[in-house]
Design a protein around this motif. Structure first.
Motif, PDB file in Angstrom:
ATOM      1  N   ASN A 127       0.292  -6.686  -6.239  1.00  0.00           N
ATOM      2  CA  ASN A 127       1.252  -7.478  -5.176  1.00  0.00           C
ATOM      3  C   ASN A 127       2.630  -8.219  -5.435  1.00  0.00           C
ATOM      4  OD1 ASN A 127      -0.998  -8.211  -4.800  1.00  0.00           O
ATOM      5  ND2 ASN A 127      -1.672 -10.003  -6.518  1.00  0.00           N
ATOM      6  N   LYS A 128       3.328  -7.146  -4.792  1.00  0.00           N
ATOM      7  CA  LYS A 128       4.768  -6.962  -4.302  1.00  0.00           C
ATOM      8  C   LYS A 128       5.210  -6.857  -3.276  1.00  0.00           C
ATOM      9  CE  LYS A 128       5.774  -4.497  -8.068  1.00  0.00           C
ATOM     10  NZ  LYS A 128       5.898  -3.519  -8.923  1.00  0.00           N
ATOM     11  N   ALA A 129       6.533  -7.512  -2.675  1.00  0.00           N
ATOM     12  CA  ALA A 129       7.078  -6.594  -1.065  1.00  0.00           C
ATOM     13  C   ALA A 129       8.522  -7.108  -1.256  1.00  0.00           C
ATOM     14  CB  ALA A 129       5.875  -7.856  -0.479  1.00  0.00           C
ATOM     15  N   PHE A 169       8.711  -6.649   5.903  1.00  0.00           N
ATOM     16  CA  PHE A 169       8.611  -6.517   4.459  1.00  0.00           C
ATOM     17  C   PHE A 169       8.470  -5.542   3.921  1.00  0.00           C
ATOM     18  CE2 PHE A 169       7.424 -10.926   5.209  1.00  0.00           C
ATOM     19  CZ  PHE A 169       8.013 -11.761   3.973  1.00  0.00           C
ATOM     20  N   GLN A 170       8.223  -4.925   2.675  1.00  0.00           N
ATOM     21  CA  GLN A 170       8.379  -3.115   2.207  1.00  0.00           C
ATOM     22  C   GLN A 170       7.816  -3.646   1.076  1.00  0.00           C
ATOM     23  OE1 GLN A 170      11.997  -1.267   1.345  1.00  0.00           O
ATOM     24  NE2 GLN A 170      12.322  -0.719   2.778  1.00  0.00           N
ATOM     25  N   GLN A 171       6.406  -3.159   1.300  1.00  0.00           N
ATOM     26  CA  GLN A 171       4.906  -2.762   0.584  1.00  0.00           C
ATOM     27  C   GLN A 171       5.563  -2.536  -0.737  1.00  0.00           C
ATOM     28  OE1 GLN A 171       3.273  -5.863   1.630  1.00  0.00           O
ATOM     29  NE2 GLN A 171       2.145  -6.098  -0.715  1.00  0.00           N
ATOM     30  N   TYR A 222       3.766 -13.718  -5.337  1.00  0.00           N
ATOM     31  CA  TYR A 222       3.965 -12.864  -3.960  1.00  0.00           C
ATOM     32  C   TYR A 222       3.364 -13.789  -2.586  1.00  0.00           C
ATOM     33  CZ  TYR A 222       1.551  -9.095  -1.043  1.00  0.00           C
ATOM     34  OH  TYR A 222       1.063  -8.235   0.060  1.00  0.00           O
ATOM     35  N   PRO A 223       3.398 -13.459  -1.401  1.00  0.00           N
ATOM     36  CA  PRO A 223       4.348 -12.650  -1.186  1.00  0.00           C
ATOM     37  C   PRO A 223       5.679 -13.962  -0.670  1.00  0.00           C
ATOM     38  CG  PRO A 223       2.634 -13.716   0.902  1.00  0.00           C
ATOM     39  CD  PRO A 223       2.694 -14.613  -0.900  1.00  0.00           C
TER      40      PRO A 223
END
Ligand SMILES: [Zn+2]
Length: 323
Positions: free
Chosen positions: A93-95, A87-89, A72-73
């Motif tokens: 800690n992931k997008a 970015f789709q959050q 990430y990211p």
């Protein structure tokens, strides 16, 4: 009705050929453009040329939620950050990084899903969803507009106001949570009416929210069929698979996703019809391809012909990971 029969009803061999061609391209790109995949293939003594068919993808190690967090990211991007439109959050800690083409593809998948749920031009479509709860809400409305449905946009109305809108505008297709559907039906009952008096022809909801007891309750409250749509926040928030009028599993959009079902303990594939963990490879993702991502959702694959005419395999889910 099928929105894109050229793909959704593609003969099986042609579907496999398309998946193979796309898989080769995406493995090659992931290997060339990201240090992560390059290292991962090299550590397994693999090169893209050794992954030439959909079956050979099983040679690749799985991708896990920990890999997403560790990179990430930007670690899994195969395009410059400037080429990412959104970015789709996700949670933690992931997008998910999507290019404009990825977003266009997403809209088509949502449109296919809506048509599978009997939404079409002439439908009056409304969502009862807060954007923060359902991040795909704006895209779903755009997809509904794109297939010619009339969208009724509303925000934060109470249940009586919603019922008025459904009646005044003749809403035929409603996307909401199962609890909201039940709340609407209960309110109608207290007012001396029944849900069957509503103009609704389709109820649509997130497959993650509809377990069997809730489906049973909804069937008791409504005579209207219920269609579920599947997505995964780490892959695509909604539109990966959708239920058709046969109401017997969700057709996976196999031109964009390759599915495997594995034994979660051994990692070995299980036969079609047997439940295991769903593993997804994105076949068309430009921004951030995912190769063999373990979803932690449990399902079985059904490749038997579906009377609706779609040749896309169906997923029968048994349980979902928390998201
Ligand atoms: Zn079908």
């Amino acid at each position: 009705m099928i929105l894109n029969p050229a793909i959704e009803a593609l003969p099986l061999q042609k579907k496999t050929d398309l998946q193979t061609e796309r898989l080769r391209a995406i493995v090659e790109r992931a290997y060339r453009k990201t240090g992560f995949y390059h290292q991962r293939l090299s550590a397994s003594q693999l090169e893209p040329a050794m992954l030439q068919t959909v079956e050979t993808i099983a040679k690749l190690p799985f991708l896990t939620t920990a890999d997403l967090a560790a990179n990430y990211p930007y670690g899994l991007l195969t395009v410059p950050v400037s080429a990412i439109a959104r970015f789709q959050q996700g949670v933690g800690n992931k997008a998910v990084g999507l290019t404009q083409q990825d977003i266009t593809n997403h809209l088509e998948l949502l449109a296919r899903s809506l048509v599978a749920g009997q939404v079409s031009s002439g439908s009056v479509f409304m969502m009862i969803a807060a954007k923060e709860v359902m991040p795909y809400a704006p895209a779903l409305q755009t997809a509904a507009e794109g297939i010619g449905a009339t969208v009724i946009e509303q925000h934060g109305l109470n249940v009586k106001e919603l019922l008025k809108i459904i009646l005044n505008f003749g809403v035929t297709a409603l996307f909401a949570s199962p609890e909201t559907f039940l709340h609407l039906a209960e309110t109608l009952t207290t007012l001396g009416f029944s849900a069957s008096e509503l103009p609704l022809l389709s109820l649509l909801c997130d497959a993650r929210q509809l377990d069997n007891p809730l489906r049973h309750k909804l069937r008791q409250a409504y005579s209207t069929p219920i269609y579920t749509l599947y997505g995964h926040t780490d892959i695509l928030s909604m539109g990966m698979a959708a239920e058709c009028p046969e109401q017997n599993g969700l057709h996976l959009q196999e031109d964009h996703f390759y599915a495997e079902i594995i034994d979660p303990y051994t990692g070995q594939p299980v036969p079609d019809g047997q439940t295991g963990e769903l593993v997804i490879t994105t076949l068309t993702r430009e921004g951030m391809p995912l190769l063999r991502y373990r979803t932690a959702d449990f399902a079985c694959l059904d490749r038997s012909p579906c009377p609706c005419g779609r040749t896309l395999a169906r997923l029968h889910f048994s349980c979902f990971a928390r998201q």
